[in-house]
Write a protein that holds these residues in place. Structure first.
Motif, PDB file in Angstrom:
ATOM      1  N   THR A 167     -59.056  87.633  63.271  1.00  0.00           N
ATOM      2  CA  THR A 167     -60.115  88.648  63.195  1.00  0.00           C
ATOM      3  C   THR A 167     -60.087  89.369  61.857  1.00  0.00           C
ATOM      4  OG1 THR A 167     -60.005  88.972  65.600  1.00  0.00           O
ATOM      5  CG2 THR A 167     -61.072  90.695  64.300  1.00  0.00           C
ATOM      6  N   LEU A 172     -61.193  86.941  58.825  1.00  0.00           N
ATOM      7  CA  LEU A 172     -62.637  86.711  58.711  1.00  0.00           C
ATOM      8  C   LEU A 172     -63.394  88.001  58.388  1.00  0.00           C
ATOM      9  CD1 LEU A 172     -63.516  84.035  61.404  1.00  0.00           C
ATOM     10  CD2 LEU A 172     -63.013  83.778  58.993  1.00  0.00           C
ATOM     11  N   ASN A 232     -71.773  92.885  57.451  1.00  0.00           N
ATOM     12  CA  ASN A 232     -71.174  91.569  57.236  1.00  0.00           C
ATOM     13  C   ASN A 232     -69.683  91.577  57.558  1.00  0.00           C
ATOM     14  OD1 ASN A 232     -73.678  90.716  56.427  1.00  0.00           O
ATOM     15  ND2 ASN A 232     -73.214  90.751  54.244  1.00  0.00           N
ATOM     16  N   MET A 267     -69.507  91.529  61.315  1.00  0.00           N
ATOM     17  CA  MET A 267     -69.865  90.207  61.818  1.00  0.00           C
ATOM     18  C   MET A 267     -68.738  89.207  61.595  1.00  0.00           C
ATOM     19  SD  MET A 267     -73.882  89.918  60.689  1.00  0.00           S
ATOM     20  CE  MET A 267     -73.952  88.208  61.197  1.00  0.00           C
ATOM     21  N   GLY A 268     -68.061  89.306  60.449  1.00  0.00           N
ATOM     22  CA  GLY A 268     -66.925  88.431  60.195  1.00  0.00           C
ATOM     23  C   GLY A 268     -65.799  88.677  61.179  1.00  0.00           C
ATOM     24  N   ALA A 271     -66.816  87.289  64.543  1.00  0.00           N
ATOM     25  CA  ALA A 271     -66.733  85.828  64.517  1.00  0.00           C
ATOM     26  C   ALA A 271     -65.286  85.365  64.653  1.00  0.00           C
ATOM     27  CB  ALA A 271     -67.354  85.293  63.229  1.00  0.00           C
ATOM     28  N   GLY A 272     -64.363  86.046  63.948  1.00  0.00           N
ATOM     29  CA  GLY A 272     -62.949  85.691  64.058  1.00  0.00           C
ATOM     30  C   GLY A 272     -62.422  85.895  65.460  1.00  0.00           C
ATOM     31  N   VAL A 324     -64.218  85.890  68.306  1.00  0.00           N
ATOM     32  CA  VAL A 324     -64.832  84.913  69.212  1.00  0.00           C
ATOM     33  C   VAL A 324     -64.207  83.533  69.020  1.00  0.00           C
ATOM     34  CG1 VAL A 324     -66.967  83.702  69.749  1.00  0.00           C
ATOM     35  CG2 VAL A 324     -66.993  86.171  69.410  1.00  0.00           C
ATOM     36  N   ILE A 325     -63.987  83.136  67.774  1.00  0.00           N
ATOM     37  CA  ILE A 325     -63.421  81.810  67.504  1.00  0.00           C
ATOM     38  C   ILE A 325     -62.006  81.699  68.062  1.00  0.00           C
ATOM     39  CG2 ILE A 325     -62.598  80.285  65.661  1.00  0.00           C
ATOM     40  CD1 ILE A 325     -64.986  81.220  63.991  1.00  0.00           C
TER      41      ILE A 325
END
Length: 231
Positions: free
Chosen positions: A29, A32, A178, A181-182, A185-186, A188-189
């Motif tokens: 997290t 990203l 941003n 969001m990064g 994304a980290g 969630v991935i």
């Protein structure tokens, strides 16, 4: 009931897996999120906006009292005037007057015309990585467009009520968004990988798995030793 029990146990397994790999989730997290911040701060070119306000009139003579019907009619004309302002008749003249190296479609992509709160006031906005360039183009649009509108729509006119001004803060990239969001994304991935790992794992790893998946009772466990130490 049996299926519900298995779903609850599976959820606990996922939570346990997340707990075991919590450090990896946090690091992914953060990495990203930092990547989103770095890209926004150092790789993306800041964009600035210059804007001006213009008021729409349904008649050229504004010395007499303005009725509510005229205001309503002017409000409806905003969309028509915005099309005229973004037409090649106006923007090509702006390009010629300022000696711009852009083509009409390129300049049209940087110009936005919108109504302000559904009133007879419209806002002309120009986007560019050069704030002074955006201000000059926006100002030139407000100079050129009234005559073109007056010639095209003989019953109406527009007047500038707020000259072109620059927003000192870049409108893009949005560094905070941003970065967030990064980070999302980290998160969630990493959670997705853990969930898939647990979901696709069909191995017997513990005594509890024997009871759960094979419906057998464990009567004994043979430990494995390596180098004199239990694995």
């Amino acid at each position: 009931m049996e299926n519900e029990e298995y779903e609850t146990i599976d959820l606990l397994e996922v939570l346990n897996a997340v707990r075991q790999h919590l450090l990896a989730v946090i690091l992914t997290t953060l990495i990203l999120a930092c990547a989103g911040f770095g890209v926004s701060k150092f790789l993306m070119t800041p964009k600035y906006q210059a804007s001006a306000l213009m008021i729409v009139n349904t008649r050229q003579d504004t010395t007499s009292n303005v009725t509510s019907d005229q205001i309503n009619s002017a409000t409806k004309l905003v969309s028509t005037y915005s099309i005229i302002i973004k037409s090649d008749t106006v923007l090509q003249q702006v390009i010629n007057n300022l000696g711009l190296s852009l083509t009409y479609p390129e300049l049209a992509g940087r110009v936005t015309v919108s109504a302000v709160d559904d009133t007879q006031v419209m806002k002309v906005t120009v986007l560019s990585d050069n704030p002074e360039w955006a201000r000059q183009v926006c100002e030139q649009i407000t100079v050129v467009s009234p005559d073109v509108i007056l010639e095209s729509v003989e019953a109406g006119s527009v007047k500038v009520i707020s000259s072109a001004s620059i927003n000192p803060d870049p409108v893009s990239p949005n560094t905070m968004r941003n970065t967030a969001m990064g980070g999302v994304a980290g998160l969630v991935i990493s959670l997705g990988i853990i969930f898939l790992t647990v979901l696709l794992d069909n191995k017997i790893n513990t005594e509890e798995d024997v009871t759960k998946y094979l419906d057998l009772t464990v009567v004994g466990v043979i430990p494995e030793y390596e180098g004199g130490k239990k694995k």
